[in-house]
Write a protein that holds these residues in place. Sequence first.
Motif, PDB file in Angstrom:
ATOM      1  N   ASP A 115      -4.297  -7.440   0.129  1.00 34.64           N
ATOM      2  CA  ASP A 115      -5.280  -7.042  -0.252  1.00 34.64           C
ATOM      3  C   ASP A 115      -5.029  -5.582  -0.540  1.00 34.64           C
ATOM      4  O   ASP A 115      -3.932  -5.581   0.607  1.00 34.64           O
ATOM      5  N   ASP A 116      -6.805  -4.855  -0.898  1.00 37.34           N
ATOM      6  CA  ASP A 116      -6.945  -3.480  -0.665  1.00 37.34           C
ATOM      7  C   ASP A 116      -6.599  -3.080   0.811  1.00 37.34           C
ATOM      8  O   ASP A 116      -7.221  -3.855   1.207  1.00 37.34           O
ATOM      9  N   ALA A 117      -5.781  -2.286   0.973  1.00 39.14           N
ATOM     10  CA  ALA A 117      -5.551  -1.610   2.419  1.00 39.14           C
ATOM     11  C   ALA A 117      -5.653  -0.509   2.799  1.00 39.14           C
ATOM     12  O   ALA A 117      -5.552   0.803   1.750  1.00 39.14           O
ATOM     13  N   ASP A 118      -6.549  -0.190   3.583  1.00 43.63           N
ATOM     14  CA  ASP A 118      -7.245   1.681   3.493  1.00 43.63           C
ATOM     15  C   ASP A 118      -7.164   1.693   5.285  1.00 43.63           C
ATOM     16  O   ASP A 118      -6.779   1.113   6.407  1.00 43.63           O
ATOM     17  N   LYS A 119      -7.659   3.076   6.031  1.00 42.26           N
ATOM     18  CA  LYS A 119      -7.310   3.652   7.358  1.00 42.26           C
ATOM     19  C   LYS A 119      -8.781   2.420   8.037  1.00 42.26           C
ATOM     20  O   LYS A 119      -8.339   2.143   9.116  1.00 42.26           O
ATOM     21  N   GLU A 120      -9.696   1.539   6.956  1.00 40.62           N
ATOM     22  CA  GLU A 120     -10.528   1.062   7.832  1.00 40.62           C
ATOM     23  C   GLU A 120      -9.999  -0.666   8.370  1.00 40.62           C
ATOM     24  O   GLU A 120     -10.665  -0.645   8.918  1.00 40.62           O
ATOM     25  N   ASN A 121      -9.234  -1.133   8.029  1.00 38.08           N
ATOM     26  CA  ASN A 121      -9.105  -1.837   7.811  1.00 38.08           C
ATOM     27  C   ASN A 121      -7.184  -2.135   8.362  1.00 38.08           C
ATOM     28  O   ASN A 121      -6.943  -3.348   7.930  1.00 38.08           O
ATOM     29  N   GLY A 122      -6.755  -1.262   8.662  1.00 39.94           N
ATOM     30  CA  GLY A 122      -5.785  -1.202   9.939  1.00 39.94           C
ATOM     31  C   GLY A 122      -4.410  -1.687   9.082  1.00 39.94           C
ATOM     32  O   GLY A 122      -3.571  -1.987   8.421  1.00 39.94           O
ATOM     33  N   CYS A 123      -4.290  -0.012   7.006  1.00 37.61           N
ATOM     34  CA  CYS A 123      -3.421   0.123   7.008  1.00 37.61           C
ATOM     35  C   CYS A 123      -2.024   0.434   7.574  1.00 37.61           C
ATOM     36  O   CYS A 123      -2.092   1.087   8.187  1.00 37.61           O
ATOM     37  N   LEU A 124      -0.445   0.342   6.611  1.00 38.73           N
ATOM     38  CA  LEU A 124       0.404   1.145   7.382  1.00 38.73           C
ATOM     39  C   LEU A 124       0.438   2.560   7.570  1.00 38.73           C
ATOM     40  O   LEU A 124      -0.568   3.452   6.483  1.00 38.73           O
ATOM     41  N   HIS A 125       0.760   3.216   8.896  1.00 40.22           N
ATOM     42  CA  HIS A 125       1.215   4.105   8.647  1.00 40.22           C
ATOM     43  C   HIS A 125       2.505   5.245   9.287  1.00 40.22           C
ATOM     44  O   HIS A 125       2.855   4.252  10.485  1.00 40.22           O
ATOM     45  N   VAL A 126       3.028   5.679   8.316  1.00 41.02           N
ATOM     46  CA  VAL A 126       4.449   6.381   8.259  1.00 41.02           C
ATOM     47  C   VAL A 126       4.287   7.810   8.944  1.00 41.02           C
ATOM     48  O   VAL A 126       3.272   8.293   9.047  1.00 41.02           O
ATOM     49  N   VAL A 127       5.548   7.932   9.647  1.00 39.54           N
ATOM     50  CA  VAL A 127       6.025   9.346  10.103  1.00 39.54           C
ATOM     51  C   VAL A 127       6.659  10.100   9.252  1.00 39.54           C
ATOM     52  O   VAL A 127       8.137   9.284   8.654  1.00 39.54           O
ATOM     53  N   PRO A 128       6.662  10.814   8.185  1.00 36.95           N
ATOM     54  CA  PRO A 128       8.013  11.172   7.780  1.00 36.95           C
ATOM     55  C   PRO A 128       8.579  11.774   8.224  1.00 36.95           C
ATOM     56  O   PRO A 128       8.627  12.286   8.646  1.00 36.95           O
ATOM     57  N   GLY A 129       9.757  11.357   7.699  1.00 37.80           N
ATOM     58  CA  GLY A 129      11.443  12.002   7.500  1.00 37.80           C
ATOM     59  C   GLY A 129      12.055  11.390   8.869  1.00 37.80           C
ATOM     60  O   GLY A 129      13.234  12.224   9.926  1.00 37.80           O
ATOM     61  N   SER A 130      10.598   9.972   9.594  1.00 42.42           N
ATOM     62  CA  SER A 130      11.826  10.126  10.694  1.00 42.42           C
ATOM     63  C   SER A 130      13.034   8.972  10.855  1.00 42.42           C
ATOM     64  O   SER A 130      13.277   9.550  11.827  1.00 42.42           O
ATOM     65  N   HIS A 131      12.840   8.934   9.640  1.00 41.64           N
ATOM     66  CA  HIS A 131      14.031   7.733   9.955  1.00 41.64           C
ATOM     67  C   HIS A 131      15.615   8.997   9.457  1.00 41.64           C
ATOM     68  O   HIS A 131      16.943   7.998  10.380  1.00 41.64           O
ATOM     69  N   LYS A 132      15.380  10.038   9.759  1.00 41.02           N
ATOM     70  CA  LYS A 132      16.622  10.818   9.992  1.00 41.02           C
ATOM     71  C   LYS A 132      17.160  11.612  11.106  1.00 41.02           C
ATOM     72  O   LYS A 132      17.977  11.831  11.677  1.00 41.02           O
ATOM     73  N   LYS A 133      16.173  10.645  12.675  1.00 39.94           N
ATOM     74  CA  LYS A 133      16.213  10.849  13.805  1.00 39.94           C
ATOM     75  C   LYS A 133      17.038   9.779  14.301  1.00 39.94           C
ATOM     76  O   LYS A 133      17.914   9.961  15.653  1.00 39.94           O
ATOM     77  N   GLY A 134      17.278   8.820  13.217  1.00 36.14           N
ATOM     78  CA  GLY A 134      18.487   6.966  14.206  1.00 36.14           C
ATOM     79  C   GLY A 134      17.493   6.865  14.434  1.00 36.14           C
ATOM     80  O   GLY A 134      16.723   6.736  15.029  1.00 36.14           O
ATOM     81  N   PRO A 135      18.486   5.446  15.495  1.00 36.07           N
ATOM     82  CA  PRO A 135      17.458   4.579  16.312  1.00 36.07           C
ATOM     83  C   PRO A 135      16.690   5.700  17.438  1.00 36.07           C
ATOM     84  O   PRO A 135      17.727   6.395  18.148  1.00 36.07           O
ATOM     85  N   ILE A 136      15.748   5.332  18.183  1.00 38.81           N
ATOM     86  CA  ILE A 136      15.071   5.832  19.050  1.00 38.81           C
ATOM     87  C   ILE A 136      14.974   4.906  20.568  1.00 38.81           C
ATOM     88  O   ILE A 136      14.169   3.979  20.259  1.00 38.81           O
ATOM     89  N   PRO A 137      15.424   4.974  21.577  1.00 41.31           N
ATOM     90  CA  PRO A 137      15.169   4.319  22.845  1.00 41.31           C
ATOM     91  C   PRO A 137      13.779   3.645  22.094  1.00 41.31           C
ATOM     92  O   PRO A 137      12.389   4.297  22.422  1.00 41.31           O
ATOM     93  N   HIS A 138      12.945   2.252  22.920  1.00 41.65           N
ATOM     94  CA  HIS A 138      12.280   1.627  22.389  1.00 41.65           C
ATOM     95  C   HIS A 138      12.113   0.736  24.393  1.00 41.65           C
ATOM     96  O   HIS A 138      12.418   0.506  24.609  1.00 41.65           O
ATOM     97  N   ILE A 139      10.601   1.524  24.278  1.00 44.06           N
ATOM     98  CA  ILE A 139       9.560   0.277  25.551  1.00 44.06           C
ATOM     99  C   ILE A 139      10.113  -1.236  25.690  1.00 44.06           C
ATOM    100  O   ILE A 139       9.388  -1.703  24.316  1.00 44.06           O
TER     101      ILE A 139
END
Length: 259
Positions: free
Chosen positions: A143-167
């Motif tokens: 389906d078309d996805a946008d901010k209104e119906n909850g599209c994906l958000h990413v943090v560009p370049g965050s993969h370079k931080k490596g694994p981050i501890p999660h809750i």
Amino acid sequence: MISKEEVQHFAENGYLHVRAVFSEQEVEDMRNGVDRIVNKAAQSRYDRNHAWEGDYLEEKELKKLVLKGFHDVHYQEAAFTRAMVHPNMTSVLQQLIGPNVELHHSKMLVKPPENGAAFPMHQDHPYFPHEKHTMLAASVHLDDADKENGCLHVVPGSHKKGPIPHIGQHYLDQKEYSIEEGTPCPAKAGDVVFFNYLTIHGSLPNYSSRTRRNVLYQFRDPSDLPVKQSHVNWGQGLMVSGEKPDYQEYKPEKILQTR
């Protein structure tokens, strides 16, 4: 095929939006597949609400659901098998991962209208950590996805931080990593957003009157071994491009013993 610039964009930013990977008819075939899976599951003891409790209801009551999810959908509908080996899909995977590409698992996610839950920011890495971090997700938009119906958000370049501890292994601290501060990735039906499993991502609730349906595939280089046995799926190990570096046995009884 994607350009060298797009490959570089993925390497630098950890995600890539590729447009019109699938035709309108191919998208419709997958939509119908999603509907059939949900309807059949609702009549069985295997009905699932992904991470939240709930049952599949008639359309007028669908808003009461939060998020519907099922794994290994390529064992339920051939449309999803065709999608993961589609030339448009594999040509991108070969450029992002390499000539040898292996499926880890598939799943579908249905975010219902008006009450589709948010997915807090997280990395996929904690669920299935691997040695070389070649694992990536291919999020196929039905389906078309946008901010209104909850599209994906990413943090560009965050993969370079490596694994981050999660809750609790599942989510990052939302005070430090909020969905709103991520870069939205609006997409049309038939588009695919690829992102590394270390890329921080999430999605806002579905506030619209439109359903948001996605099929998500996780792929890896077959030489990239898991750090520990985790998130084992029946579909794990299926080659979609190239070959395995070694001969390996895949037997159902071995998979079942790990569950």
